[in-house]
Design a protein around this motif. Structure first.
Motif, PDB file in Angstrom:
ATOM      1  N   MET A   1       0.852  -1.195   0.000  1.00  0.00           N
ATOM      2  CA  MET A   1       0.000   0.000   0.000  1.00  0.00           C
ATOM      3  C   MET A   1       0.887   1.243   0.000  1.00  0.00           C
ATOM      4  O   MET A   1       1.726   1.409   0.853  1.00  0.00           O
ATOM      5  N   LEU A   3      -0.302   4.564  -0.882  1.00  0.00           N
ATOM      6  CA  LEU A   3      -1.087   5.771  -1.078  1.00  0.00           C
ATOM      7  C   LEU A   3      -0.675   6.966  -0.224  1.00  0.00           C
ATOM      8  O   LEU A   3      -0.452   6.846   0.955  1.00  0.00           O
ATOM      9  N   MET A   4      -0.557   8.110  -0.847  1.00  0.00           N
ATOM     10  CA  MET A   4      -0.691   9.380  -0.125  1.00  0.00           C
ATOM     11  C   MET A   4      -1.881  10.036  -0.795  1.00  0.00           C
ATOM     12  O   MET A   4      -1.737  10.747  -1.783  1.00  0.00           O
ATOM     13  N   SER A   5      -3.054   9.766  -0.306  1.00  0.00           N
ATOM     14  CA  SER A   5      -4.245  10.192  -1.042  1.00  0.00           C
ATOM     15  C   SER A   5      -4.479  11.677  -0.875  1.00  0.00           C
ATOM     16  O   SER A   5      -3.941  12.325   0.004  1.00  0.00           O
ATOM     17  N   ALA A   7      -7.149  12.919   0.218  1.00  0.00           N
ATOM     18  CA  ALA A   7      -7.791  13.110   1.522  1.00  0.00           C
ATOM     19  C   ALA A   7      -6.731  13.337   2.579  1.00  0.00           C
ATOM     20  O   ALA A   7      -6.869  14.165   3.472  1.00  0.00           O
ATOM     21  N   TYR A   8      -5.673  12.603   2.433  1.00  0.00           N
ATOM     22  CA  TYR A   8      -4.591  12.691   3.393  1.00  0.00           C
ATOM     23  C   TYR A   8      -3.865  14.019   3.267  1.00  0.00           C
ATOM     24  O   TYR A   8      -3.654  14.735   4.230  1.00  0.00           O
ATOM     25  N   VAL A  17       0.981  17.696  12.871  1.00  0.00           N
ATOM     26  CA  VAL A  17       1.412  16.412  13.411  1.00  0.00           C
ATOM     27  C   VAL A  17       2.928  16.362  13.483  1.00  0.00           C
ATOM     28  O   VAL A  17       3.612  16.460  12.476  1.00  0.00           O
ATOM     29  N   ARG A  23       8.817   9.345  21.999  1.00  0.00           N
ATOM     30  CA  ARG A  23       8.459   8.046  21.423  1.00  0.00           C
ATOM     31  C   ARG A  23       9.460   7.626  20.337  1.00  0.00           C
ATOM     32  O   ARG A  23       9.788   6.463  20.199  1.00  0.00           O
ATOM     33  N   ASP A 277     -14.206   7.041  22.800  1.00  0.00           N
ATOM     34  CA  ASP A 277     -13.700   5.690  23.119  1.00  0.00           C
ATOM     35  C   ASP A 277     -14.544   4.928  24.127  1.00  0.00           C
ATOM     36  O   ASP A 277     -14.050   3.971  24.734  1.00  0.00           O
TER      37      ASP A 277
ATOM     38  N   THR B  76       3.255   2.980  21.462  1.00  0.00           N
ATOM     39  CA  THR B  76       1.985   3.627  21.100  1.00  0.00           C
ATOM     40  C   THR B  76       1.151   2.761  20.164  1.00  0.00           C
ATOM     41  O   THR B  76      -0.063   2.620  20.337  1.00  0.00           O
ATOM     42  N   THR B  98      -1.681  -8.358   4.899  1.00  0.00           N
ATOM     43  CA  THR B  98      -1.148  -7.141   5.509  1.00  0.00           C
ATOM     44  C   THR B  98       0.043  -7.517   6.381  1.00  0.00           C
ATOM     45  O   THR B  98       0.430  -8.688   6.441  1.00  0.00           O
ATOM     46  N   ASN B 102       1.253  -2.257   9.231  1.00  0.00           N
ATOM     47  CA  ASN B 102       0.005  -1.634   8.814  1.00  0.00           C
ATOM     48  C   ASN B 102      -1.068  -1.681   9.901  1.00  0.00           C
ATOM     49  O   ASN B 102      -2.190  -1.247   9.685  1.00  0.00           O
ATOM     50  N   VAL B 107      -7.806   1.861  21.547  1.00  0.00           N
ATOM     51  CA  VAL B 107      -8.736   1.623  22.659  1.00  0.00           C
ATOM     52  C   VAL B 107     -10.121   1.381  22.052  1.00  0.00           C
ATOM     53  O   VAL B 107     -10.949   2.282  21.968  1.00  0.00           O
ATOM     54  N   LEU B 212     -10.982   8.519   0.775  1.00  0.00           N
ATOM     55  CA  LEU B 212     -10.637   7.454   1.716  1.00  0.00           C
ATOM     56  C   LEU B 212     -11.926   6.869   2.260  1.00  0.00           C
ATOM     57  O   LEU B 212     -12.858   7.601   2.569  1.00  0.00           O
ATOM     58  N   GLU B 237      -5.269   0.142  -3.542  1.00  0.00           N
ATOM     59  CA  GLU B 237      -4.575   1.438  -3.505  1.00  0.00           C
ATOM     60  C   GLU B 237      -4.415   1.998  -2.100  1.00  0.00           C
ATOM     61  O   GLU B 237      -4.021   3.159  -1.941  1.00  0.00           O
ATOM     62  N   GLY B 238      -4.756   1.218  -1.089  1.00  0.00           N
ATOM     63  CA  GLY B 238      -4.649   1.741   0.279  1.00  0.00           C
ATOM     64  C   GLY B 238      -5.672   2.820   0.578  1.00  0.00           C
ATOM     65  O   GLY B 238      -5.470   3.689   1.407  1.00  0.00           O
ATOM     66  N   ARG B 239      -6.819   2.750  -0.113  1.00  0.00           N
ATOM     67  CA  ARG B 239      -7.863   3.762   0.077  1.00  0.00           C
ATOM     68  C   ARG B 239      -8.839   3.399   1.177  1.00  0.00           C
ATOM     69  O   ARG B 239      -9.694   4.201   1.537  1.00  0.00           O
ATOM     70  N   ASN B 260      -6.216  -1.039  10.332  1.00  0.00           N
ATOM     71  CA  ASN B 260      -5.299  -1.565   9.339  1.00  0.00           C
ATOM     72  C   ASN B 260      -5.331  -0.597   8.163  1.00  0.00           C
ATOM     73  O   ASN B 260      -6.394  -0.349   7.591  1.00  0.00           O
ATOM     74  N   ALA B 261      -4.174  -0.031   7.846  1.00  0.00           N
ATOM     75  CA  ALA B 261      -4.126   1.015   6.814  1.00  0.00           C
ATOM     76  C   ALA B 261      -2.741   1.048   6.202  1.00  0.00           C
ATOM     77  O   ALA B 261      -1.836   0.324   6.641  1.00  0.00           O
ATOM     78  N   SER B 262      -2.569   1.893   5.218  1.00  0.00           N
ATOM     79  CA  SER B 262      -1.243   2.091   4.632  1.00  0.00           C
ATOM     80  C   SER B 262      -0.295   2.535   5.746  1.00  0.00           C
ATOM     81  O   SER B 262      -0.720   3.164   6.720  1.00  0.00           O
ATOM     82  N   GLU B 264       1.825   4.831   5.801  1.00  0.00           N
ATOM     83  CA  GLU B 264       1.847   6.292   5.951  1.00  0.00           C
ATOM     84  C   GLU B 264       0.757   6.744   6.933  1.00  0.00           C
ATOM     85  O   GLU B 264       0.993   7.595   7.789  1.00  0.00           O
ATOM     86  N   ILE B 265      -0.434   6.183   6.755  1.00  0.00           N
ATOM     87  CA  ILE B 265      -1.538   6.564   7.646  1.00  0.00           C
ATOM     88  C   ILE B 265      -1.261   6.064   9.067  1.00  0.00           C
ATOM     89  O   ILE B 265      -1.461   6.779  10.048  1.00  0.00           O
ATOM     90  N   VAL B 268       1.091   8.453  10.889  1.00  0.00           N
ATOM     91  CA  VAL B 268       0.563   9.761  11.292  1.00  0.00           C
ATOM     92  C   VAL B 268      -0.509   9.590  12.395  1.00  0.00           C
ATOM     93  O   VAL B 268      -0.607  10.399  13.322  1.00  0.00           O
ATOM     94  N   LYS B 270      -0.387   7.227  14.612  1.00  0.00           N
ATOM     95  CA  LYS B 270       0.470   6.949  15.775  1.00  0.00           C
ATOM     96  C   LYS B 270       0.993   8.247  16.391  1.00  0.00           C
ATOM     97  O   LYS B 270       1.011   8.407  17.612  1.00  0.00           O
TER      98      LYS B 270
END
Lengths: 405, 405
Positions: A1, A3-5, A7-8, A17, A23, A277, B76, B98, B102, B107, B212, B237-239, B260-262, B264-265, B268, B270
Motif C-alpha cells: 500500500m 497511497l498518499m491520497s 484526503a490525506y 502532526v 516516542r 472511546d 503507542t 497485511t 500496517n 482503545v 478514503l 490502492e490503500g484507500r 489496518n491502513a497504509s 503512511e496513515i 501519522v 500513531k
C-alpha cells in the motif's frame, strides 16, 4: 500500500502532526537494546519489579469471576464504585473534598488532558504553561490550535509573578487566554515541586483573570520529602481541573487516570469522551477499585516511594562524584532530574552520542522547552533503571561530558 | 463547585457537544432497572455469559506473572506481538494480506474512528455516510467540524449508485469531500450486510474520486449466514482504512480494537495517538494476543455466533407472532434488527412510553438518521438480552403498538 491520497494531503491538521520526540527516542533505544545492553535513564515509568503483578492477577481472577459485566462496557464516566473510591482517595490523599459526580475515569491522565484540550481550545487560543513543560501536552494541544506561552521555572516551581505579568500582557493585547497547564509536584521534566505560596497565588490568578487551571497530578503520589496539597485544595471556585493518574504507582500499562472537576465540566467532557472511546478498560477499572477498597494502595505506594527515594539518592551521589560542573536538582518528588550540561552542546546530539558510544540512554530536554534555554539540558529518570546500573551509567555520562569539554 | 467559567463559555467547540442519545438512554434504563425488572433490547454488546471470563483470568494470571512489563507502557502502536497476531488475523479471517507495520492497536474501534476524524477532518469537510449510520461516529466527527451527508440503505447495504451521484454533485459544487464512512457487515442500526457488488463499487468510487473509505468492521465476526470479504480485500490502492474490534466477540470492556491502513496513515495516526493516550491497556493487549496465538478465538467466536443466531431466531419468531404491520429485517450479521413501527409516532416518545409502561427498553433510531425518515423506527438488540425474556419483551412491544394504532 503506497497511497498518499488527496484526503490525506488535504488536511491542514496534518501540518500540526509532529512525531513525539520521546516516542521516537524510545523506538531507537529498543532497536539498540536488541543488539547490546543499554542502561536507560530515558523512561517515565515505575520499576516493573515494584508493581505487585501477582497480587493483580489474584484480584483480576476474583473480579472476572464475580462480576458478570467485568468484560462489558462501563458507563462512559467510569464504574460508579470506582468513581466513589477515587472521590474518597481525593479526600484521603489530597485533602480535596469532592464527590463521585465530580470524578470522570479516563484512559490514563493523558486522555483527560487530551479531552480538556479538545473541549476548551479553539484555534488561536493562548495557553500558559511552564517552560519547560510536558512535551506530550504541548504536542497534543498544539494540534488543537493552541498557542503555547511558557513561563520559567525555578526551584519553587513556576514563577507566578511572571505568570501574572504574562497573562496581563496577553489580555492587554486582546489575546484569548483560557487555560494554564501546570505540573506542580515532581515536574516533568524539571523535577521540582511548586511551593505552597505559589500554589495559592496561581489559584488567585485564575480567579482574578477568569482562567481555568489544568493541574497535572501524575506525580503527586511519588513524594520523597515534605507533603504538598494540590492546587485543587485551595480552589473555591471550581477553576482547577485536577488530572489524576494511577500510572506512576500502580502501573502505566493499566491506563487508568481520572479528572476531578466541577460537575458542569465533567458532564461536557463525558459527552465528548463517550463517542471517542466509550469508557476506560473495565477489568482495569475493577482492579484499581479493589486495590483502593481493600486498602492495598498504601503499601504499594510506600514500597514504590522507598525504592525510588533510594534510587534517587544513588543517582545524586553518582552525579556528585562523576559529573562536574553540571547544574541539577535534587527532586523531592516525581521521577526526574533535569541536568544542564556544563558544555555547550545540543542535547539531542549529546543523547545520540551517549547512546551510540556508551549505550546509555537519556532524554534530551530541548523538546520540552518553548525557547532555546533547554538546548544543553537532559532529563534523567531514576525510577525504572536497575539500582545497580545507575552508577555505571552516570559514570559514562561524566566521561562523555569530559570528552566534549 | 458551581463555576461556568469564561474559559468554558468561550469555547466555540462546546456548541458542538451533544450528549450521546444512547448513553443518556442507558442512564435512564439503569435508573429504572434499580426499582424494577427491565427487559432490555437497548444494548450493543455481547452476552456476558458468552464471554469466557474464567479463561481470561487464567490467561491474565499467566501473562502478569511471566511478562515483566505487562503493567508498563507498550509502544503507542501496540505490542509487536499483538500487531503480528492481528496481521495474521486479517489474513485468516478477512482475506486481507497485511503486515504488522500496517496495524495500529487502539482503545476499541471507537478510538480508531475518533483518531481518523481528528486527523482527516477540517471544519467544513463533507463526509459521506450511510443514512442511518452509527450515532457515535456522527457526533464525534461533527465535533471536528464535519458536514455529514447521508446516502440511503436497502437490504443490500448502502446504495452506491446514489452515493456516487452525491459525491459528483458535491464535487461539482466545489465542496471538499474526503471520507466515506461505512459499516458494511451487520450495520448499526440497519442490521443489513452490503452485497459484494456494492463493496467492489464503493472501492471503485473511492479510487475514481480520490476518497478514503473508513470501513467500520466491528460486526464482521458475528455473521450468521453467508460469508463476506471486507472492502479492504478489494482495495489495491490503500484507500480503505479497516477499523477492527475485538469488542463484539471477546468483550466490549477490554477496549482493544485496531486499524489496518497504509503505513503512511499508521505513522501519522500513531503520532497523534501517542500524546493523546500513550497506548491501549497492556494487560488487555496481552490477553487478546494470547487468545489469538493459542487458537482460542475460533471457539469463542463459534459459541457467540451460535448463541446469537438462536436469539435472533427467537426474536424473529416473536416479531412475526406479536408485531403486525411493522417492517423489519432478518439480520445475516451483527446485533441489531431495525424496525419501522406501523404507527406514526416519534420513536423517542415510543421508547419512553415502552420503558415507563412495560419496562421494555429499545433504542429510538431517530438519532441515527440525518433526516426525518427514521422518525418512527426503533433498534432492537438480540445479543445481550436473556433468551427466555425475548418473547415477553416483544409481546409487550406489540401491545403498545396496538394501543397506539
Amino acid at each position: 500500500m503506497v497511497l498518499m491520497s488527496a484526503a490525506y494531503k488535504f488536511s491542514y491538521r496534518v501540518n500540526f502532526v509532529k512525531p513525539s520526540p520521546i516516542r521516537t527516542l524510545v523506538s531507537k533505544i529498543s532497536a539498540i537494546s536488541a543488539t547490546r545492553k543499554v542502561v536507560s535513564f530515558a523512561a517515565g515509568e515505575p520499576d516493573p519489579n515494584v508493581i505487585p503483578r501477582d497480587l493483580y492477577s489474584t484480584i483480576l481472577g476474583k473480579v472476572l469471576h464475580e462480576e458478570a459485566k467485568s468484560c462489558n462496557y462501563s458507563p462512559t464516566e467510569g464504574l460508579p464504585s470506582l468513581r466513589k473510591s477515587i472521590a474518597d482517595f481525593m479526600w484521603r490523599y489530597e485533602g480535596v473534598k469532592t464527590s463521585e459526580d465530580n470524578v470522570l475515569v479516563t484512559v490514563g491522565g493523558s486522555q483527560a488532558i487530551d479531552l480538556l484540550g479538545k473541549l476548551f481550545i479553539d484555534p488561536g487560543d493562548h495557553v500558559i504553561l511552564e517552560n519547560p513543560s510536558y512535551v506530550n501536552t504541548m504536542v497534543d494541544w498544539e494540534f488543537y490550535g493552541a498557542r503555547l506561552v511558557g513561563v520559567g521555572v525555578d526551584a519553587e516551581g513556576v514563577d507566578t509573578q511572571n505568570l501574572e505579568a504574562v497573562v496581563k500582557r496577553l489580555l492587554s493585547e486582546g489575546r484569548r487566554v483560557k487555560l494554564v497547564y501546570t505540573i506542580p509536584t515532581g515536574h516533568n521534566p524539571a523535577g521540582v515541586v511548586m511551593s505552597e505560596d505559589r500554589r495559592k497565588h496561581l489559584v488567585e490568578i485564575a480567579s482574578r483573570y477568569d482562567l481555568l487551571v489544568v493541574e497535572d497530578a501524575a506525580y503527586n503520589h511519588l513524594v520523597y520529602e515534605g507533603s504538598y496539597k494540590p492546587l485543587s485544595h485551595y480552589d473555591k471556585e471550581g477553576r482547577v481541573v485536577y488530572v489524576g493518574s494511577f500510572s506512576k504507582v500502580l502501573g502505566t500499562g493499566l491506563r487508568i487516570g481520572w479528572l476531578n472537576a466541577s460537575s458542569e465540566i465533567v458532564e461536557v467532557v463525558k459527552a465528548i469522551k463517550g463517542p471517542s472511546d466509550m469508557c476506560a478498560p473495565v477489568p482495569m477499572q475493577l482492579l484499581v477499585d479493589r486495590v483502593l477498597r481493600e486498602g492495598l494502595y498504601d503499601q504499594i505506594k510506600r514500597r514504590a516511594v522507598e525504592e525510588y527515594a533510594r534510587k534517587r539518592d544513588t543517582m545524586m551521589s553518582a552525579l556528585d562524584e562523576y559529573v562536574q560542573g553540571a547544574v541539577y536538582n535534587r527532586p523531592r518528588g516525581g521521577m526526574f532530574i533535569l541536568l544542564k550540561l556544563p558544555v555547550d552542546v545540543d542535547s539531542e546530539v549529546f543523547a545520540d552520542r551517549l547512546l551510540e558510544k556508551y549505550s546509555v540512554a537519556v532524554v534530551p530536554a530541548k523538546p520540552f522547552y518553548l525557547d532555546d534555554s533547554g538546548r544543553s539540558s537532559i532529563r534523567l529518570n531514576f525510577t525504572m533503571v536497575k539500582a545497580d546500573e545507575i552508577e555505571d551509567g552516570i559514570k559514562k555520562l561524566g566521561l562523555l561530558i569530559r570528552e566534549l569539554a
